[in-house]
Write an enzyme that holds these catalytic residues in place. Structure first.
Site, PDB file in Angstrom:
ATOM      1  N   ASP A   1     -12.094   6.864   3.350  1.00 42.66           N
ATOM      2  CA  ASP A   1     -10.612   6.772   3.883  1.00 42.66           C
ATOM      3  C   ASP A   1     -10.772   5.388   4.462  1.00 42.66           C
ATOM      4  O   ASP A   1      -9.126   4.537   4.730  1.00 42.66           O
ATOM      5  CB  ASP A   1     -11.120   7.650   5.476  1.00 42.66           C
ATOM      6  CG  ASP A   1     -10.009   7.616   6.314  1.00 42.66           C
ATOM      7  OD1 ASP A   1      -8.988   7.674   4.898  1.00 42.66           O
ATOM      8  OD2 ASP A   1      -9.887   7.933   7.619  1.00 42.66           O
TER       9      ASP A   1
ATOM     10  N   ASP B   1       1.405   6.065   5.452  1.00 38.16           N
ATOM     11  CA  ASP B   1       0.664   5.886   4.994  1.00 38.16           C
ATOM     12  C   ASP B   1       0.968   4.603   3.589  1.00 38.16           C
ATOM     13  O   ASP B   1       0.720   4.030   2.723  1.00 38.16           O
ATOM     14  CB  ASP B   1      -0.538   6.129   4.762  1.00 38.16           C
ATOM     15  CG  ASP B   1      -1.722   5.840   4.628  1.00 38.16           C
ATOM     16  OD1 ASP B   1      -1.850   4.661   5.379  1.00 38.16           O
ATOM     17  OD2 ASP B   1      -2.996   5.772   4.349  1.00 38.16           O
TER      18      ASP B   1
ATOM     19  N   ARG C   1      -7.393  -0.781   0.699  1.00 41.66           N
ATOM     20  CA  ARG C   1      -7.920  -1.302   0.257  1.00 41.66           C
ATOM     21  C   ARG C   1      -7.867  -2.119  -1.745  1.00 41.66           C
ATOM     22  O   ARG C   1      -8.726  -2.472  -1.805  1.00 41.66           O
ATOM     23  CB  ARG C   1      -9.079  -2.205   0.823  1.00 41.66           C
ATOM     24  CG  ARG C   1     -10.500  -1.386   0.540  1.00 41.66           C
ATOM     25  CD  ARG C   1     -11.161  -1.718   1.676  1.00 41.66           C
ATOM     26  NE  ARG C   1     -10.715  -1.723   4.102  1.00 41.66           N
ATOM     27  CZ  ARG C   1     -11.472  -1.174   4.387  1.00 41.66           C
ATOM     28  NH1 ARG C   1     -12.708  -1.865   4.834  1.00 41.66           N
ATOM     29  NH2 ARG C   1     -11.063  -0.698   6.277  1.00 41.66           N
TER      30      ARG C   1
ATOM     31  N   LYS D   1       0.455  -1.415  -0.250  1.00 41.40           N
ATOM     32  CA  LYS D   1      -0.009   0.103   0.004  1.00 41.40           C
ATOM     33  C   LYS D   1       1.110   1.034  -0.213  1.00 41.40           C
ATOM     34  O   LYS D   1       1.942   1.241   0.874  1.00 41.40           O
ATOM     35  CB  LYS D   1      -0.550   0.136   1.543  1.00 41.40           C
ATOM     36  CG  LYS D   1      -1.115   1.243   1.161  1.00 41.40           C
ATOM     37  CD  LYS D   1      -2.761   1.330   2.645  1.00 41.40           C
ATOM     38  CE  LYS D   1      -2.990   2.863   2.690  1.00 41.40           C
ATOM     39  NZ  LYS D   1      -4.236   2.976   4.397  1.00 41.40           N
TER      40      LYS D   1
ATOM     41  N   ASP E   1      -2.397  10.622   3.494  1.00 43.47           N
ATOM     42  CA  ASP E   1      -4.338  10.059   3.138  1.00 43.47           C
ATOM     43  C   ASP E   1      -4.979  10.896   4.184  1.00 43.47           C
ATOM     44  O   ASP E   1      -4.752  11.014   5.659  1.00 43.47           O
ATOM     45  CB  ASP E   1      -3.852   8.561   4.464  1.00 43.47           C
ATOM     46  CG  ASP E   1      -5.366   8.354   4.157  1.00 43.47           C
ATOM     47  OD1 ASP E   1      -6.275   9.221   3.550  1.00 43.47           O
ATOM     48  OD2 ASP E   1      -5.979   7.035   4.854  1.00 43.47           O
TER      49      ASP E   1
ATOM     50  N   LYS F   1      -9.988  12.815   7.781  1.00 40.75           N
ATOM     51  CA  LYS F   1     -10.052  12.409   9.059  1.00 40.75           C
ATOM     52  C   LYS F   1      -9.699  14.235   9.601  1.00 40.75           C
ATOM     53  O   LYS F   1     -10.068  14.880   8.876  1.00 40.75           O
ATOM     54  CB  LYS F   1      -8.411  12.259   8.591  1.00 40.75           C
ATOM     55  CG  LYS F   1      -8.174  10.587   8.043  1.00 40.75           C
ATOM     56  CD  LYS F   1      -6.758  10.315   8.483  1.00 40.75           C
ATOM     57  CE  LYS F   1      -6.353   8.754   8.009  1.00 40.75           C
ATOM     58  NZ  LYS F   1      -7.438   7.695   8.586  1.00 40.75           N
TER      59      LYS F   1
HETATM   60  N1  BES Z   1      -4.451   4.304   6.308  1.00 37.94           N
HETATM   61  C1  BES Z   1      -5.504   4.672   7.596  1.00 37.94           C
HETATM   62  C2  BES Z   1      -5.205   3.580   8.649  1.00 37.94           C
HETATM   63  C3  BES Z   1      -4.622   3.604   9.773  1.00 37.94           C
HETATM   64  C4  BES Z   1      -4.489   4.508  11.229  1.00 37.94           C
HETATM   65  C5  BES Z   1      -2.628   3.508   9.636  1.00 37.94           C
HETATM   66  C6  BES Z   1      -3.749   4.400  11.636  1.00 37.94           C
HETATM   67  C7  BES Z   1      -1.767   4.224  10.652  1.00 37.94           C
HETATM   68  C8  BES Z   1      -2.251   4.562  11.794  1.00 37.94           C
HETATM   69  C9  BES Z   1      -6.017   4.153   6.482  1.00 37.94           C
HETATM   70  O1  BES Z   1      -6.453   4.411   5.123  1.00 37.94           O
HETATM   71  C10 BES Z   1      -7.945   4.198   7.430  1.00 37.94           C
HETATM   72  O2  BES Z   1      -8.070   5.355   7.022  1.00 37.94           O
HETATM   73  N2  BES Z   1      -8.937   3.201   7.479  1.00 37.94           N
HETATM   74  C11 BES Z   1     -10.002   3.739   8.591  1.00 37.94           C
HETATM   75  C12 BES Z   1     -10.485   2.655   7.371  1.00 37.94           C
HETATM   76  C13 BES Z   1     -12.284   2.684   7.123  1.00 37.94           C
HETATM   77  C14 BES Z   1     -12.867   3.751   7.359  1.00 37.94           C
HETATM   78  C15 BES Z   1     -13.096   1.510   7.871  1.00 37.94           C
HETATM   79  C16 BES Z   1      -9.967   2.847   9.634  1.00 37.94           C
HETATM   80  O3  BES Z   1      -8.940   2.010  10.236  1.00 37.94           O
HETATM   81  O4  BES Z   1     -10.571   4.212  10.248  1.00 37.94           O
HETATM   82 ZN    ZN Z   2      -4.639   5.083   4.463  1.00 39.65          ZN
HETATM   83 MN    MN Z   3      -7.580   5.890   4.846  1.00 38.47          MN
END
Ligand code: BES
Ligand code: ZN
Ligand code: MN
Length: 504
Positions: free
Chosen positions: A348, A289, A352, A266, A271, A278
């Site tokens: 966000d 990220d 995936r 990834k 992000d 966010k």
């Molecule tokens: N890049 C984030 C995940 C992340 C969180 C990486 C903390 C490093 C530290 C990912 O893209 C994300 O935002 N995931 C969301 C998914 C949700 C919206 C289903 C999450 O984990 O909140």
């Molecule tokens: Zn992310």
């Molecule tokens: Mn994200």
């Protein structure tokens, strides 16, 4: 980067700025670990008492500096804690030595040359000390004020000598440790580089330079090629940014290889969350990220530097997730590279989407196994904390093997399930699947989503490194603040074991 050499000399005669010795914790107080006999002798039995007076207990992470005894070439002695003294026969394990060497190297920033007189009972110990020293000495100072000679203030330890006392196969162990540690440190650099300087195009250019240097094949799909090819996931995520996405394929091949591994990373260079923005407090570290892509990149280059008898293809799914008038919206449906449609419920959950396209592209080559690496979910951080990554897979034995490799190389990890009942939470009324499901178990939901984009019959594992990829706390062992390079060593180990035919 810190230079590393081996020496069979005894500590007193080594001309260096410091000698590093190990101190363990025993019932009666601190004990000096093997490897430093000549130092112990020079103190005529007084060293444990001196250390105790200075407050040293031998606890892991502890660092005590004292003047070297008369007659030593080096002026400084650095005693590093090893934790509890092992049973007589057991010896010090690799991770203990790696961490101790890391603590010492970090504590010696600003120093020119140090000799490590730690316990060495074979090539494994040499490698561990070398890795610990190189990884612990790491500093990201590209953006810091420089002295007149172009060095950063308090520059990393310049040179490390591992005192081995003699023995076989040490050179090969050192060479391997240096190659992997240097590439791991480069992965850390990529993670630490601010996102205004590392966008998908810049990352791809760095990959191209490395491909030229190490004789790797490289293909870079730019935005026009991605649109043309139908990479709806990557284009959807990257659509909101002025910096266009890239899919990089980096291939290392060995003429006698009979196995092929694909690593998929990834690579979200920043992000922001996109339209599902966010909140402040959650986006300051999101330059990390792309840590999965950085780990994949480092592992492929390491495989090449080690000349492993296995083919390794790295796929870097690079995009910047930004909100704008051209960004993907919650409610949009993307047609992915695999042909499946995805309803985007939350922009966000972008990792995936880019991985889905890269996994499908990797699957088309029918590799023997695919491993993807991603800072995928906050849920995995909640589950396992900030030092342990989660391993999911469509094959129990493969997942267990990866866990063993992670353990062996010093990367804390844990096996996580892919419970079938969580799949239906991603059912969509308009598309084949949605990019979000139940909130509970979000890391596993993400894993189940990815599984849908792995080619039929291909062994696959997913490493969710969201916790350990970026160290927001203080440095510890050989782990610095910021980018850590997690998963690089597990991937390299997998490539090695596959090359040696020790795996399926
Ligand atoms: N890049 C984030 C995940 C992340 C969180 C990486 C903390 C490093 C530290 C990912 O893209 C994300 O935002 N995931 C969301 C998914 C949700 C919206 C289903 C999450 O984990 O909140
Ligand atoms: Zn992310
Ligand atoms: Mn994200």
């Amino acid at each position: 980067m810190t230079a590393l050499t081996l020496s069979t000399a005894a500590a007193p005669g080594v001309s260096a700025d410091a000698i590093v010795i190990g101190v363990a914790k025993a019932g009666a107080g601190p004990v000096v670990a093997p490897g430093a006999e000549s130092v112990v002798e020079a103190y005529d039995g007084a060293l444990p008492g001196v250390l105790e007076t200075l407050g040293a207990s031998g606890a892991e992470g502890e660092l005590t500096k004292l003047p070297a005894p008369a007659g030593f070439e080096a002026p400084l002695l650095v005693a590093v804690g090893l934790g509890a003294e092992p049973e007589a026969e057991a010896g010090y394990d690799a991770e203990t030595l790696r961490r101790a060497a890391g603590v010492a190297a970090r504590g010696l920033a600003g120093t020119g040359k140090a000799a490590f007189a730690l316990p060495v009972d074979g090539p494994g110990a040499v490698a561990a000390i070398a890795e610990g020293a190189l990884l612990g000495a790491y500093a990201f100072d590209a953006y810091k004020e420089k002295t007149d000679d172009g060095d950063a203030k308090n520059a990393p330890l310049g040179e490390a000598v591992v005192l081995t006392g003699g023995g076989d196969d040490h050179d090969a162990a050192l060479a391997r440790a240096v190659a992997v540690s240097e590439e791991l440190n480069r992965a850390r650099d990529l993670v630490n580089t601010p996102p205004n300087d590392l966008d998908p195009e810049a990352f791809a250019a760095i990959a191209r330079a490395a491909a030229d240097e190490h004789g790797l094949q490289i293909e870079v799909l730019d935005d026009a090629a991605l649109v043309e090819g139908g990479y709806g996931g990557i284009m959807g995520v990257g659509g909101g940014s002025a910096a266009t996405p890239r899919l990089v394929k980096l291939a290392y091949t060995h003429p006698e290889a009979d196995k092929h591994l694909a690593f998929v990373g990834k690579g979200i260079t920043y992000d922001s969350g996109g339209i599902s923005l966010k909140p402040a407090g959650h986006n300051e570290t999101m330059k990390c990220d792309m840590a999965g892509a950085a780990a994949v990149f480092a592992a492929v280059v390491s495989a090449a530097r080690l000349g492993l008898k296995v083919n390794v293809t790295g796929w870097l799914a690079l995009a910047e997730n930004m909100p704008s008038g051209s960004a993907v919206r919650p409610g949009d449906v993307l047609r992915m590279y695999s042909g499946k449609t995805v309803e985007v419920l939350n922009t966000d959950a972008e990792g995936r989407l880019v991985l889905a396209d890269a996994l499908w592209a990797a699957s088309a080559e029918e590799p023997d196994a695919i491993v993807d690496v991603a800072t995928l979910t906050g849920a995995m951080v909640l589950a396992l904390g900030s030092r342990t990554f989660g391993i999911m897979a469509n094959d129990d034995a493969f997942r267990a093997s990866l866990h063993d490799m992670a353990e062996e190389t010093g990367e804390p990890a844990w096996q996580m399930p892919l419970p079938e009942h969580l799949r239906k939470g991603m059912d969509s009324p308009v598309a084949d699947i949605a990019n979000m499901g139940e909130r509970m178990g979000g890391g596993l939901v993400a894993g189940l989503f990815l599984r849908e984009f792995v080619g039929e019959g291909i062994t696959w594992a997913h490493l969710d490194i969201a916790g350990p990829a970026f160290n927001e706390g203080g440095p510890f062992g050989y782990t610095p603040k910021g980018g850590t390079g997690t998963a690089v060593r597990t991937l390299v180990r997998l490539a090695e074991l596959t090359a040696d035919g020790d795996l399926g």
